[in-house]
Design a protein around this motif. Structure first.
Motif, short mmCIF file in Angstrom:
data_model
loop_
_atom_site.label_atom_id
_atom_site.label_comp_id
_atom_site.label_asym_id
_atom_site.label_seq_id
_atom_site.Cartn_x
_atom_site.Cartn_y
_atom_site.Cartn_z
N HIS A 52 -10.16 65.59 14.98
CA HIS A 52 -10.04 64.59 14.03
C HIS A 52 -10.36 64.92 12.38
O HIS A 52 -9.99 63.92 11.65
CB HIS A 52 -10.95 63.40 14.57
CG HIS A 52 -12.40 63.59 14.40
ND1 HIS A 52 -13.01 64.45 15.24
CD2 HIS A 52 -13.33 63.19 13.46
CE1 HIS A 52 -14.23 64.76 14.90
NE2 HIS A 52 -14.54 64.08 13.80
N THR A 106 -5.83 62.77 18.56
CA THR A 106 -7.20 62.88 19.15
C THR A 106 -7.37 62.41 20.45
O THR A 106 -7.95 62.91 21.57
CB THR A 106 -8.20 62.33 18.29
OG1 THR A 106 -8.16 62.88 16.89
CG2 THR A 106 -9.60 62.42 18.40
N LYS A 163 -16.25 63.10 17.44
CA LYS A 163 -15.62 62.13 16.54
C LYS A 163 -16.68 60.96 16.41
O LYS A 163 -16.98 60.63 15.21
CB LYS A 163 -14.52 61.62 17.15
CG LYS A 163 -13.54 60.50 15.95
CD LYS A 163 -12.30 60.18 16.49
CE LYS A 163 -11.69 59.25 15.53
NZ LYS A 163 -10.10 58.82 15.76
#
Length: 393
Positions: A62, A77, A99
């Motif tokens: 990401h 992602t 993330k």
């Protein structure tokens, strides 16, 4: 309707997405799935998966290109996380938690913070997220961890509970109360804490039902001195930033749940086509076929919900809070149901550790709990409905 209509963009992955899926699937088959049972049995960190994901740029896809990342969109992602989870749920928490931990920096951090930490994340240093406490799980606003201003620094004291990949990650987004006199939820700020900070330690690893390869530990802060420039955003905006982050990252938990469910369905499907009873394969029995059909139908409904929510995350749509909660809730409930059915289809074998479906069933359970229990997700959805922020189409 043409193939390039905006409506179809919601529901169709691009060629690039499918090429990414194929690449991740090949890597998982070679470097992740073969070690999944041992990772679970020994409750050891999936280092082989970690190394393979880092070398392939799948551990933090990401991160934008401006910070040395590959700049994968939200759907890409999710596809990475989904495909890794098909082979090993513990390993899928590497890209998912990277993330979760770094998104507050991306959403609210200064350019200096982004330049300081995101390239290091891309290079392989993990990023975890410290929000929950012993007595502040769903009720995050009641947290007790304090960050007290002291000159050019803040001094952090307290603890965080249930922190995924704690002790492995180098960096931690940590929420703490900076103004105890502020209205409820308004005096909380977010900071980047480094593993090497003096006074920052970890509790013992939790002994868990599932995702055993991903260490879950407490974060312990004993007067940890944090430079003020490591605050993410403005003072007092931490809780709003944390909740905004979860709107986006709940979609990734939905993707993880879809991957776990797909792995269980894949294995059960192969098993019933080989297993024979009463002189024929059990896949020939209508009762078995109905179970498989229901499993696949519910899985595809969950996958589509996750993909739509991922598209909304990428666009930052106003109704993302509803869709993020719905995707996480539907997908995790579905994963739990499908993995239980997979164990049932294998009969007594399904209940043994000789086959992976019992591990998948145990792993699926946490997706109904972390990043907000599914009861909380239903509260989020209901509040969005009652506030008129999600309208029937």
């Amino acid at each position: 309707m043409s193939d390039t209509s905006p409506a179809q963009d919601w529901f169709r992955t691009t060629d690039d997405h499918e090429e990414l899926r194929a690449a991740v699937r090949d890597l998982v088959a070679d470097k992740v799935t073969p070690y999944a049972a041992e990772v679970d049995d020994s409750a050891s960190y999936p280092q082989a998966a970690h190394d393979a994901l880092v070398s392939s740029d799948f551990h933090a896809p990401h991160v934008p290109e401006a910070y040395d990342g590959v700049g994968a969109d939200a759907l890409a992602t999710c596809i990475v996380i989904e495909e890794v989870a098909r082979g090993c749920a513990s390993s899928s928490l590497i890209p998912a938690v990277n993330k979760l931990g770094s998104l507050p920096v991306m959403l609210g951090g200064s350019e200096d913070l982004k330049q300081r930490y995101l390239p290091r994340l891309v290079a392989g240093e993990g990023f975890s997220y410290g929000l929950s406490e012993r007595d502040a799980g769903s009720d995050t606003a009641s947290m007790r961890t304090r960050a007290t201003a002291d000159g050019e620094d803040y001094v952090l004291s307290g603890q965080k509970s249930w922190i995924t990949n704690a002790g492995v990650s180098e960096f931690y987004t940590v929420l703490a109360v900076t103004d105890p006199e502020a209205p409820r939820g308004k005096g909380i700020s977010a900071f980047v804490v480094e593993k090497s900070d003096e006074g920052f330690t970890f509790g013992e690893k939790e002994r868990k039902l599932g995702i055993k390869g991903s260490p879950t530990r407490e974060l312990l802060f004993d007067n940890v001195r944090i430079p003020a420039d490591r605050m993410i955003g403005e003072p007092g905006t931490g809780l709003q930033l944390a909740l905004r982050t979860l709107d986006h990252t709940r979609v990734t938990i939905g993707a993880q749940a879809v991957g776990i469910a797909q792995g269980a369905l894949d294995f059960a499907l192969g098993y019933v086509q080989e297993r024979q009873q009463f002189g024929k394969h059990i896949s020939d029995f209508q009762g078995i076929q109905f179970m498989l059909a229901d499993m696949a139908m519910k899985l595809e409904a969950a996958r589509q919900m996750v993909y739509v929510a991922a598209a909304k995350s990428e666009r930052n749509d106003a109704d993302l809070p509803f869709f993020g909660a719905a995707a996480k809730c539907l997908a995790s409930d579905t994963a739990m149901e499908i993995t239980v059915d997979a164990v049932q289809l294998l009969g007594g074998y399904g209940y043994t550790q000789d086959f992976p479906v019992e591990r998948m069933m145990r792993d699926a359970k946490i997706t109904q709990i972390y990043e907000g229990t599914n009861q909380v997700q239903r509260l989020v959805m209901a509040r969005q409905l009652l506030a008129g922020k999600h309208n029937a189409r």
